[in-house]
Design an enzyme around this catalytic site. Structure first.
Site, PDB file in Angstrom:
ATOM      1  N   LYS A  19       0.857  -1.179   0.000  1.00  0.00           N
ATOM      2  CA  LYS A  19       0.000   0.000   0.000  1.00  0.00           C
ATOM      3  C   LYS A  19       0.898   1.235   0.000  1.00  0.00           C
ATOM      4  CE  LYS A  19      -4.103  -1.588  -0.194  1.00  0.00           C
ATOM      5  NZ  LYS A  19      -5.054  -1.185  -1.230  1.00  0.00           N
ATOM      6  N   ASP A  31       0.083  -0.255  -4.770  1.00  0.00           N
ATOM      7  CA  ASP A  31      -1.291   0.220  -4.942  1.00  0.00           C
ATOM      8  C   ASP A  31      -1.437   1.561  -4.228  1.00  0.00           C
ATOM      9  OD1 ASP A  31      -4.014   0.614  -5.053  1.00  0.00           O
ATOM     10  OD2 ASP A  31      -4.566  -1.217  -3.990  1.00  0.00           O
ATOM     11  N   GLU A  88      -0.961  -0.238  -9.175  1.00  0.00           N
ATOM     12  CA  GLU A  88      -2.432  -0.247  -9.178  1.00  0.00           C
ATOM     13  C   GLU A  88      -2.987   1.113  -8.771  1.00  0.00           C
ATOM     14  OE1 GLU A  88      -4.137  -3.694  -7.282  1.00  0.00           O
ATOM     15  OE2 GLU A  88      -5.697  -2.517  -6.318  1.00  0.00           O
ATOM     16  N   GLU A  95     -11.118  -1.754  -9.934  1.00  0.00           N
ATOM     17  CA  GLU A  95     -12.074  -1.991  -8.852  1.00  0.00           C
ATOM     18  C   GLU A  95     -13.112  -0.868  -8.766  1.00  0.00           C
ATOM     19  OE1 GLU A  95      -8.641  -1.558  -6.023  1.00  0.00           O
ATOM     20  OE2 GLU A  95     -10.209  -0.856  -4.695  1.00  0.00           O
ATOM     21  N   ASP A 124     -13.780  -6.251  -9.997  1.00  0.00           N
ATOM     22  CA  ASP A 124     -14.100  -6.976  -8.774  1.00  0.00           C
ATOM     23  C   ASP A 124     -15.431  -7.680  -9.002  1.00  0.00           C
ATOM     24  OD1 ASP A 124     -15.216  -7.605  -6.136  1.00  0.00           O
ATOM     25  OD2 ASP A 124     -13.447  -6.562  -5.392  1.00  0.00           O
ATOM     26  N   HIS A 145      -9.794  -7.908  -8.801  1.00  0.00           N
ATOM     27  CA  HIS A 145      -9.657  -7.342  -7.457  1.00  0.00           C
ATOM     28  C   HIS A 145     -10.514  -8.180  -6.508  1.00  0.00           C
ATOM     29  CE1 HIS A 145     -11.065  -4.536  -4.238  1.00  0.00           C
ATOM     30  NE2 HIS A 145      -9.808  -4.146  -4.280  1.00  0.00           N
ATOM     31  N   GLU A 170      -5.908 -12.113  -5.642  1.00  0.00           N
ATOM     32  CA  GLU A 170      -5.617 -11.151  -4.579  1.00  0.00           C
ATOM     33  C   GLU A 170      -6.115 -11.743  -3.271  1.00  0.00           C
ATOM     34  OE1 GLU A 170      -7.238  -7.181  -4.950  1.00  0.00           O
ATOM     35  OE2 GLU A 170      -6.052  -6.526  -3.228  1.00  0.00           O
TER      36      GLU A 170
HETATM   37 CA    CA Z   1      -6.720  -1.593  -4.719  1.00  0.00          CA
END
Ligand code: CA
Length: 382
Positions: free
Chosen positions: A170, A198, A224, A250, A273, A300, A333
């Site tokens: 992240k 991401d 991402e 997503e 997603d 996702h 994921e």
């Molecule tokens: Ca994400």
């Protein structure tokens, strides 16, 4: 077979220790679970994705007030007809939240069909390209009072020791801070682990471009959501600047939401997603569009065990792009962050075996839903 009732369940529970990502602090895990009941006694389950900061009651209200009245009395086998009717009814809402809610209904309808026919959903969708999927660890959220670089390095080591060969960091906390973080983790895990990053839409084009170019030594596999999810032109400008793939999806909804992103080549990797971009009915169409443009799909996934099981059913039906002896396969994921009911809701039916996640082979989504867990964390939305 006829649908006799649809029950949206809102599940929400506080976290002992809140965590942050680039958009804010998450202090609860929530979701919206859809239960479809039929006159044959078959019950199907689906999930509408609840991102960290959005209330699950929005999707529940769509199901309760808009979709349930349309679907009661209808045949679950007419799932594609029902999808188009729901979409058309919800069109004035403009996609987004409506398609997110429809996704849970669609998954539950496919689950009904699978349980009725005693087949896993992937068999209904044309079969499996693989029986197990390579997971990547999603985590690296931040907690109060941590040294973030130190915590990131520690977490990477933990995923490594658990057998993960890929993980997603992240970022989105400032370009300099992100560069230090990504390079420190790369140094820890060595050259052979696949690293992704991401930003959850935290940057504008100049900042994202700098991050992409200045992280090249860290050999990041994909970047991402560097930009806002509406910034189609920005993504097109970012793609092909470095060897790092650009990924998003997503926050895109339905085949129409994806259309220009695919046809204009805005992304290297599409990340619909299942529980938000339109369920099985629509995600198979998004995947077909992607295949026609030779673009990879790596869905996702961030929900409860229901969404996880359903996503494995979808992922196993995605063809490699292209097929070959040793193709690039879609990954799973696999959320490793705090979630009090993710595993319990399906009785821990999904786990890693020798570094891979087997695709559930039971009927429907392939796992059983534990109603006492559903009731412990949630209640029907009426
Ligand atoms: Ca994400």
């Amino acid at each position: 077979m006829k649908i006799v009732d649809i029950v949206p369940h809102v599940l929400s529970t506080p976290l002992e220790e809140p965590f942050s990502f680039s958009q804010g602090w998450v202090d609860r895990r929530s979701t919206m679970i859809v239960e479809v009941l039929t006159d044959e006694g078959v019950t199907g389950w689906g999930e509408s994705l609840c991102h960290g900061l959005q209330p699950p009651e929005v999707a529940a209200a769509f199901v309760e007030f808009c979709f349930k009245p349309m679907l009661v009395g209808r045949d679950p086998f007419d799932v594609e007809v029902l999808w188009e009717e729901m979409y058309n009814r919800a069109r004035p809402f403009g996609g987004g939240a409506a398609v997110n809610a429809m996704s849970g209904v669609d998954i539950a309808l496919w689950d009904v069909i699978g349980r009725y026919l005693d087949r896993p959903i992937h068999k209904l969708l044309g079969g499996a390209f693989r029986s197990e999927v390579t997971p990547y660890a999603t985590g690296f959220y931040r907690r109060e009072g941590q040294d973030y670089v130190e915590a990131g390095v520690e977490e990477a080591s933990r995923h490594l020791s658990e057998g993960f060969k890929a993980m997603k960091l992240k970022i989105g906390f400032g370009v300099e801070a992100d560069l230090e973080y990504v390079h420190a983790v790369r140094e820890t895990v060595g050259p052979r682990v696949r690293l992704m990053m991401d930003a959850n839409c935290a940057y504008d084009l100049p900042a994202a471009r700098r991050l992409l170019l200045e992280s090249q030594d860290a050999e990041v596999h994909f970047f991402e959501e560097p930009l806002a999810p509406e910034d189609l032109e920005g993504y097109k400008a970012l793609r092909n600047l470095s060897a790092t793939y650009v990924a998003a999806g997503e926050n895109l909804f339905g085949k129409i939401g994806y259309r220009r992103w695919i046809s204009e080549g805005a992304l290297d990797i599409l990340q619909p997603d299942l529980c938000s971009s339109g369920g099985f009915t629509e995600c198979k169409k998004i995947a077909a569009l992607a295949q026609a443009w030779n673009t990879a799909v790596v869905p996702h996934v961030w929900g409860s065990g229901i969404g996880l099981a359903a996503s494995l059913q979808l992922i196993t039906t995605l063809p490699p792009t292209p097929l070959s002896l040793n193709p690039e396969e879609p990954m799973l994921e696999y959320d490793r962050s705090l979630h009090p009911f993710r595993e319990d809701l399906i009785g821990g039916a999904i786990s890693t075996v020798n570094g891979k996640v087997p695709v559930p082979q039971g009927p429907g989504i392939g796992v059983e839903v534990h109603r006492e867990v559903l009731e412990r964390y949630g209640k029907p939305f009426r």
